[in-house]
Design a protein around this motif. Structure first.
Motif, PDB file in Angstrom:
ATOM      1  N   TYR A 130      -3.280  -9.454   2.070  1.00  0.00           N
ATOM      2  CA  TYR A 130      -2.945  -9.466   3.487  1.00  0.00           C
ATOM      3  C   TYR A 130      -3.366  -8.209   4.244  1.00  0.00           C
ATOM      4  O   TYR A 130      -3.625  -8.258   5.430  1.00  0.00           O
ATOM      5  CB  TYR A 130      -1.442  -9.662   3.677  1.00  0.00           C
ATOM      6  N   VAL A 131      -3.376  -7.087   3.572  1.00  0.00           N
ATOM      7  CA  VAL A 131      -3.721  -5.824   4.230  1.00  0.00           C
ATOM      8  C   VAL A 131      -4.832  -5.151   3.435  1.00  0.00           C
ATOM      9  O   VAL A 131      -4.710  -4.958   2.234  1.00  0.00           O
ATOM     10  CB  VAL A 131      -2.495  -4.882   4.302  1.00  0.00           C
ATOM     11  N   THR A 132      -5.874  -4.796   4.135  1.00  0.00           N
ATOM     12  CA  THR A 132      -6.970  -4.104   3.462  1.00  0.00           C
ATOM     13  C   THR A 132      -6.647  -2.610   3.378  1.00  0.00           C
ATOM     14  O   THR A 132      -5.941  -2.076   4.230  1.00  0.00           O
ATOM     15  CB  THR A 132      -8.292  -4.283   4.229  1.00  0.00           C
ATOM     16  N   PRO A 133      -7.171  -1.948   2.362  1.00  0.00           N
ATOM     17  CA  PRO A 133      -6.964  -0.502   2.280  1.00  0.00           C
ATOM     18  C   PRO A 133      -7.485   0.197   3.537  1.00  0.00           C
ATOM     19  O   PRO A 133      -6.926   1.196   3.971  1.00  0.00           O
ATOM     20  CB  PRO A 133      -7.759  -0.091   1.040  1.00  0.00           C
ATOM     21  N   ARG A 134      -8.544  -0.340   4.108  1.00  0.00           N
ATOM     22  CA  ARG A 134      -9.114   0.258   5.325  1.00  0.00           C
ATOM     23  C   ARG A 134      -8.113   0.206   6.482  1.00  0.00           C
ATOM     24  O   ARG A 134      -7.921   1.193   7.193  1.00  0.00           O
ATOM     25  CB  ARG A 134     -10.394  -0.489   5.696  1.00  0.00           C
ATOM     26  N   ASP A 135      -7.463  -0.944   6.673  1.00  0.00           N
ATOM     27  CA  ASP A 135      -6.458  -1.062   7.732  1.00  0.00           C
ATOM     28  C   ASP A 135      -5.263  -0.154   7.467  1.00  0.00           C
ATOM     29  O   ASP A 135      -4.755   0.502   8.367  1.00  0.00           O
ATOM     30  CB  ASP A 135      -5.978  -2.506   7.873  1.00  0.00           C
ATOM     31  N   ALA A 136      -4.838  -0.121   6.217  1.00  0.00           N
ATOM     32  CA  ALA A 136      -3.701   0.730   5.856  1.00  0.00           C
ATOM     33  C   ALA A 136      -4.042   2.202   6.086  1.00  0.00           C
ATOM     34  O   ALA A 136      -3.222   2.966   6.600  1.00  0.00           O
ATOM     35  CB  ALA A 136      -3.310   0.497   4.408  1.00  0.00           C
TER      36      ALA A 136
ATOM     37  N   THR B   5       5.818   7.041   2.180  1.00  0.00           N
ATOM     38  CA  THR B   5       4.550   7.571   1.679  1.00  0.00           C
ATOM     39  C   THR B   5       4.486   7.547   0.158  1.00  0.00           C
ATOM     40  O   THR B   5       3.450   7.247  -0.422  1.00  0.00           O
ATOM     41  CB  THR B   5       4.330   9.008   2.200  1.00  0.00           C
ATOM     42  N   ARG B   6       5.579   7.808  -0.490  1.00  0.00           N
ATOM     43  CA  ARG B   6       5.605   7.852  -1.959  1.00  0.00           C
ATOM     44  C   ARG B   6       5.350   6.479  -2.577  1.00  0.00           C
ATOM     45  O   ARG B   6       5.118   6.374  -3.770  1.00  0.00           O
ATOM     46  CB  ARG B   6       6.954   8.369  -2.453  1.00  0.00           C
ATOM     47  N   CYS B   7       5.390   5.462  -1.782  1.00  0.00           N
ATOM     48  CA  CYS B   7       5.259   4.091  -2.277  1.00  0.00           C
ATOM     49  C   CYS B   7       3.842   3.538  -2.132  1.00  0.00           C
ATOM     50  O   CYS B   7       3.554   2.440  -2.596  1.00  0.00           O
ATOM     51  CB  CYS B   7       6.233   3.189  -1.520  1.00  0.00           C
ATOM     52  N   PHE B   8       2.941   4.251  -1.481  1.00  0.00           N
ATOM     53  CA  PHE B   8       1.611   3.742  -1.148  1.00  0.00           C
ATOM     54  C   PHE B   8       0.840   3.211  -2.353  1.00  0.00           C
ATOM     55  O   PHE B   8       0.254   2.136  -2.285  1.00  0.00           O
ATOM     56  CB  PHE B   8       0.771   4.803  -0.445  1.00  0.00           C
ATOM     57  N   CYS B   9       0.760   3.961  -3.425  1.00  0.00           N
ATOM     58  CA  CYS B   9      -0.044   3.531  -4.572  1.00  0.00           C
ATOM     59  C   CYS B   9       0.473   2.212  -5.154  1.00  0.00           C
ATOM     60  O   CYS B   9      -0.314   1.331  -5.478  1.00  0.00           O
ATOM     61  CB  CYS B   9      -0.083   4.612  -5.644  1.00  0.00           C
ATOM     62  N   ALA B  10       1.758   2.083  -5.273  1.00  0.00           N
ATOM     63  CA  ALA B  10       2.322   0.834  -5.800  1.00  0.00           C
ATOM     64  C   ALA B  10       2.007  -0.330  -4.865  1.00  0.00           C
ATOM     65  O   ALA B  10       1.681  -1.429  -5.319  1.00  0.00           O
ATOM     66  CB  ALA B  10       3.831   0.961  -5.988  1.00  0.00           C
ATOM     67  N   TYR B  11       2.083  -0.100  -3.565  1.00  0.00           N
ATOM     68  CA  TYR B  11       1.745  -1.150  -2.607  1.00  0.00           C
ATOM     69  C   TYR B  11       0.275  -1.539  -2.731  1.00  0.00           C
ATOM     70  O   TYR B  11      -0.076  -2.715  -2.717  1.00  0.00           O
ATOM     71  CB  TYR B  11       2.019  -0.702  -1.174  1.00  0.00           C
TER      72      TYR B  11
ATOM     73  N   LEU C 143       0.827  -1.198   0.000  1.00  0.00           N
ATOM     74  CA  LEU C 143       0.000   0.000   0.000  1.00  0.00           C
ATOM     75  C   LEU C 143       0.859   1.246   0.000  1.00  0.00           C
ATOM     76  O   LEU C 143       0.584   2.212  -0.697  1.00  0.00           O
ATOM     77  CB  LEU C 143      -0.913   0.006   1.229  1.00  0.00           C
ATOM     78  N   ILE C 144       1.858   1.226   0.779  1.00  0.00           N
ATOM     79  CA  ILE C 144       2.734   2.381   0.869  1.00  0.00           C
ATOM     80  C   ILE C 144       3.532   2.537  -0.413  1.00  0.00           C
ATOM     81  O   ILE C 144       3.739   3.633  -0.898  1.00  0.00           O
ATOM     82  CB  ILE C 144       3.652   2.271   2.090  1.00  0.00           C
ATOM     83  N   MET C 145       3.965   1.431  -0.970  1.00  0.00           N
ATOM     84  CA  MET C 145       4.774   1.484  -2.181  1.00  0.00           C
ATOM     85  C   MET C 145       3.964   1.954  -3.378  1.00  0.00           C
ATOM     86  O   MET C 145       4.511   2.444  -4.352  1.00  0.00           O
ATOM     87  CB  MET C 145       5.366   0.112  -2.474  1.00  0.00           C
ATOM     88  N   SER C 146       2.660   1.829  -3.317  1.00  0.00           N
ATOM     89  CA  SER C 146       1.817   2.179  -4.448  1.00  0.00           C
ATOM     90  C   SER C 146       1.810   3.666  -4.753  1.00  0.00           C
ATOM     91  O   SER C 146       1.310   4.082  -5.778  1.00  0.00           O
ATOM     92  CB  SER C 146       0.394   1.690  -4.208  1.00  0.00           C
TER      93      SER C 146
END
Length: 95
Positions: free
Chosen positions: A75-81, A60-66, A17-20
């Protein structure tokens, strides 16, 4: 051991999420494994540690890629992230 595997999975997803959010150059250090310190905060209602928040802010710049990585999303929902990021004072980007 089961909790440990779940924590690793959540860390991987949170990292994705962070990498995205990599809309910037390759200079960003997008290594989702550095977010392992956030596993407890992602998998439970416990607040993130200062170490977790430091890593979230750093990546933070990585969130969209993650977030777009299907391996991490299982494993991780966007809501949890989003909850963890918000608790750390970091806004998730619109991807």
């Amino acid at each position: 051991m089961k909790r440990s595997n779940i924590n690793i999975c959540y860390v991987v997803v949170l990292s994705a999420l962070i990498m995205s959010q990599v809309h910037v150059s390759v200079a960003a250090n997008c290594n989702y494994m550095e977010l392992v310190v956030c596993a407890g905060a992602v998998t439970s209602p416990e607040p993130p540690s200062s170490d977790c928040c430091a890593k979230v802010k750093e990546q933070t710049r990585c969130f969209c890629a993650y977030l777009q990585n299907p391996t991490l999303r299982q494993y991780v929902t966007p809501r949890d992230a989003q909850r963890v990021a918000k608790q750390c004072g970091v806004a998730l980007p619109k991807c």
